[in-house]
Scaffold this motif. Structure first.
Motif, PDB file in Angstrom:
ATOM      1  N   THR A 248       0.812  -1.367  -0.153  1.00 51.32           N
ATOM      2  CA  THR A 248       0.107   0.012   0.089  1.00 51.32           C
ATOM      3  C   THR A 248       0.840   1.381   0.098  1.00 51.32           C
ATOM      4  O   THR A 248       0.498   2.518   0.308  1.00 51.32           O
ATOM      5  CB  THR A 248      -0.993  -0.064   1.194  1.00 51.32           C
TER       6      THR A 248
ATOM      7  N   GLN B 143      -9.400   0.635  -2.102  1.00 50.34           N
ATOM      8  CA  GLN B 143      -9.424  -0.723  -2.245  1.00 50.34           C
ATOM      9  C   GLN B 143     -10.495  -0.953  -3.118  1.00 50.34           C
ATOM     10  O   GLN B 143     -10.416  -2.035  -3.898  1.00 50.34           O
ATOM     11  CB  GLN B 143      -9.689  -1.456  -0.896  1.00 50.34           C
TER      12      GLN B 143
ATOM     13  N   THR C 265      -5.951   4.422   5.690  1.00 48.47           N
ATOM     14  CA  THR C 265      -4.629   3.838   6.249  1.00 48.47           C
ATOM     15  C   THR C 265      -4.571   3.860   7.625  1.00 48.47           C
ATOM     16  O   THR C 265      -3.716   4.206   8.216  1.00 48.47           O
ATOM     17  CB  THR C 265      -3.617   4.989   5.448  1.00 48.47           C
TER      18      THR C 265
ATOM     19  N   ARG D  22      -6.605   1.087   1.679  1.00 46.11           N
ATOM     20  CA  ARG D  22      -5.630   1.598   0.741  1.00 46.11           C
ATOM     21  C   ARG D  22      -5.555   0.611  -0.317  1.00 46.11           C
ATOM     22  O   ARG D  22      -5.341  -0.662  -0.206  1.00 46.11           O
ATOM     23  CB  ARG D  22      -4.340   2.072   1.268  1.00 46.11           C
TER      24      ARG D  22
ATOM     25  N   THR E  15      -3.275  -1.146  -3.670  1.00 49.00           N
ATOM     26  CA  THR E  15      -1.880  -1.544  -3.489  1.00 49.00           C
ATOM     27  C   THR E  15      -1.145  -0.927  -4.718  1.00 49.00           C
ATOM     28  O   THR E  15      -1.748  -0.800  -5.516  1.00 49.00           O
ATOM     29  CB  THR E  15      -1.542  -3.085  -3.420  1.00 49.00           C
TER      30      THR E  15
END
Ligand code: PLP
Length: 379
Positions: free
Chosen positions: A31, A56, A230, A249, A251
């Motif tokens: 992330t 996400q 986060t 978050r 990736t």
């Protein structure tokens, strides 16, 4: 024909592999990493939003938006009934209550009924819209830009200003759609309300496998959303968290795919527009999009009296189609919620069939689908 003609599938022919390979070789897979910030910057630039925060999924983005707008479990949120359920579930994640609204002929939220509801069913005092039936504070509207269309944002924003409602734009299906004229000329779907959300799920116009992006012109909201996504970390070194955060978050691997996909977006829209016109030219008349907008033509809606027969018969011919979503106010988790004069949504629920629309669909495939639809309808 032996091959399947799918409804909507990813189109991965650009720099995706190259960028993912770089992310892997650099060993920046999680992330953090430059593909995430590059993807955020490029989405912000493309949509002309001031801030973009990668997350996400689109669903996570909607959840974060409600949290950032400080919507609480005692509050109510106006939502459409004709949409994918992920637009509404986050209202329940935070314990708030949805109020279901009808659509107009754009399939998006009907501004006339929205205004009627606010005027006739609510009282407005001390800058708060109070639902007369529940005595609760209605704080926000979630507007969904269905199938790449643009809801009537001119009217909806006017109502939102009048009644002090926050506007979350679920633009998960409408990346690339913008006003060509009128009050919001040049404005992209997702950048007109307080917060907008895009999705990069596998069937969306561009994909990261799974992923989402929240955009806003409000610095506070964008920062809050990044913070909450986060784990709400307030101190990097000593693990101090002053709020409940989320692991939401995106990736670096997903962002690498997204960056390459974004490079192709305008090309995808061009193909989708050409195929949309080709269906129409061959007498498969598709539902029109908002004429004030350049739209992304994500999904095509064919109105038919023979929806279920077509689904079944086309399936046998390996042509994938699907009905529009079951109306959310009729589904078990929501059947006890308030809804307001749902009429048009019932009509479109019965008639809309989504037909193949992938950005890699060839014109021969379009002609084949047209021929088969006409054959079934005339039999
Ligand atoms: C796809 C979609 C979502 C959710 O996006 P995900 O990235 O799959 O979580 C939300 N609302 C609508 C209208 C969608 O089509």
């Amino acid at each position: 024909m032996d091959k399947i003609i799918p409804l909507s599938v990813p189109n991965i022919k650009g720099n995706e592999i190259k960028y993912v390979e770089k992310a892997l070789r650099d060993e920046w897979v999680s992330t953090a990493g430059s593909f995430i910030t590059d993807f955020e910057n490029n989405i912000a630039q493309y949509t002309k939003a001031k801030y973009a925060v990668a997350c996400q999924s689109g669903t996570a983005g909607i959840h974060l938006s409600l949290l950032a707008l400080n919507i609480k479990s005692d509050d109510e949120v106006i939502v459409p009934t004709l949409t994918f359920i992920a637009a509404v579930n986050p209202v329940k994640y935070i314990g708030a209550s949805p109020i279901f609204m009808d659509c107009d002929d754009s399939l998006c939220l009907d501004p006339k009924k929205l205004r009627q509801f606010c005027e006739n069913e609510c009282t407005f005092k001390e800058d708060k819209l109070i639902n007369r039936h529940t005595n609760k504070h209605i704080k926000a509207i979630i507007v969904v830009h269905i199938f790449g269309n643009m809801a009537n944002m001119e009217e909806i924003m006017d109502i939102a200003y009048k009644y002090n409602l926050k506007v979350i734009e679920d633009a998960t299906e409408s990346l690339g759609t913008f006003y060509k004229e009128g009050k919001y000329v040049g404005k992209y779907a997702g950048t007109i309300g307080d917060i907008g959300i895009y999705s990069f799920n596998g069937n969306k116009i561009i994909t990261t496998g799974g992923g989402g992006m929240v955009v806003s012109n409000n610095e506070y909201l964008a920062k809050k959303i990044k913070y909450l996504s986060t784990q709400a970390k307030d101190d990097e070194t000593y693990f101090i968290h002053n709020e409940i955060g989320y692991n939401y978050r995106m990736t670096n691997l997903q962002a690498a795919v997204g960056l390459a996909q974004l490079e192709k977006l305008e090309e995808f829209i061009k193909t989708k527009e050409e195929n949309y016109n080709l269906y129409n030219k061959n007498n498969i008349k598709l539902l029109k999009f908002n004429e004030k907008c350049r739209v992304n033509y994500w999904f095509y809606s064919y109105l038919t009296e023979k929806r279920d027969v077509l689904i079944k018969e086309l399936q046998k011919m390996k042509i994938q189609t699907r009905p529009i979503w079951k109306l959310i106010h009729t589904l078990s988790p929501y059947k006890d919620c308030q809804s307001y004069k749902i009429e048009k949504a019932n009509y479109y629920y019965d008639k809309v069939l989504n037909i193949p629309c992938s950005s890699n669909l060839s014109s021969q495939d379009v002609l084949y689908v047209c021929e088969k639809i006409k054959m079934i309808e005339n039999s």
